[in-house]
Design an enzyme around this catalytic site. Sequence first.
Site: not given
Ligand code: NAP
Length: 249
Positions: A155, A159
Site C-alpha cells: 500500500y 501511494k
Molecule cells: P472504502 O470506504 O473502502 O471505499 C473504497 C472505494 O473504492 C469503494 O467505492 C470501492 O468500490 C472502490 N474500489 C475498490 N477497489 C476497486 C476496483 N478494483 N475497481 C473499482 N472500484 C474499486 O475506502 P476509503 O477509505 O473511502 O478510501 C478511498 C481512498 O482513500 C483509497 O485510495 C484509500 O487508499 C485512500 N485513503 C484512505 C484512508 C482512510 O483512512 N480511509 C487514508 C488514506 C488514504 P465498491 O463500493 O464497489 O466496493
Amino acid sequence: MLTFKNRTALVTGAGRGIGKAVAELLAANGVTVICVSKSADSCGAVAAGITAAGGKAKAMAVDVANGAEVAKACEQLLAEFPVIDILVNNAGITKDGLLFRMTEDDWNSVIQTNLSSCFHFTKYLARPMTRARWGRIINMASVSGIMGNAGQANYSAAKAGMIGLTKTLAREFASRSVTVNAVAPGFIKTDMTTEFVNNPEASTAILAQVPLKRFGEASDIAFATAFLASEEAGYITGQVFAVDGGMAM
Ligand code: NAP
C-alpha cells in the site's frame, strides 16, 4: 465560494467513504459527476442519491484494476462527454501484512488497484483535457506513501508511486493548464478503517500519532479535493496536500 464552470468529473471509488463524499460535494457545486466503483450497486446508489438531490450524476461499474476495462469505459464516456474536466483517482484497497507474510497476489492487487488504475485513467482522460487547455487531476494518496507504515509495504509503495506520478504528470501537463495534485489523507473514518477505529487498543495507538487527536471524516478529504478541483486552485500543481490531523508534518 468555489467556482466550477459546468464541469464534468469522474470519481473512482465513489461508491463509499471518501469517494462518495467527494462525488456528493462536487455535485452539490454543480459539477456533473461520473461515479465509478467496482459494484454497480454502490456507485448506482450514490448517483441516484445525487440525482434525487437535484444534481447531475451517472454511475459506471468498472474494475479499475483491469486496464482493458478502464480503456473500454473511457472510450464509452468520451463518446458521451467531449471532455471530462476533473479526474479524481480515489479507488483503493488494502491487503496488509508484514513483508515476510505478504503474498505476490497481495502485492500485485494493491499495486494494480491503487496505482496502475491512475496510469490507465489518466492516459485516456488527460488527452482531451490538454486539448481543452484546462483540467484537474487529483490522486488520492496517503500518509503511508509519505511516512511508510509497517505492515503496508504494498500500500505505501502504491501511494508513494502515486505521489511520483503526480509530480511527473504535473510537469508534463503544466503547459496545457492541467494541474495534477495528490491528497494524502491520514486516518479517516470509512469502511477501510472500521476495524482500527472500533478497536480501542488500535485506535489509542493510532491517535497517539495524530497531533489533532481524532480521526478525520470523509468530508475533511472532500473539501480539500473540491478545492484542488476548483477554478481557484489553478496555480497549484505537483503538490501533496496532507489532510491528516498533523501526522505527516
Ligand atoms: P472504502 O470506504 O473502502 O471505499 C473504497 C472505494 O473504492 C469503494 O467505492 C470501492 O468500490 C472502490 N474500489 C475498490 N477497489 C476497486 C476496483 N478494483 N475497481 C473499482 N472500484 C474499486 O475506502 P476509503 O477509505 O473511502 O478510501 C478511498 C481512498 O482513500 C483509497 O485510495 C484509500 O487508499 C485512500 N485513503 C484512505 C484512508 C482512510 O483512512 N480511509 C487514508 C488514506 C488514504 P465498491 O463500493 O464497489 O466496493
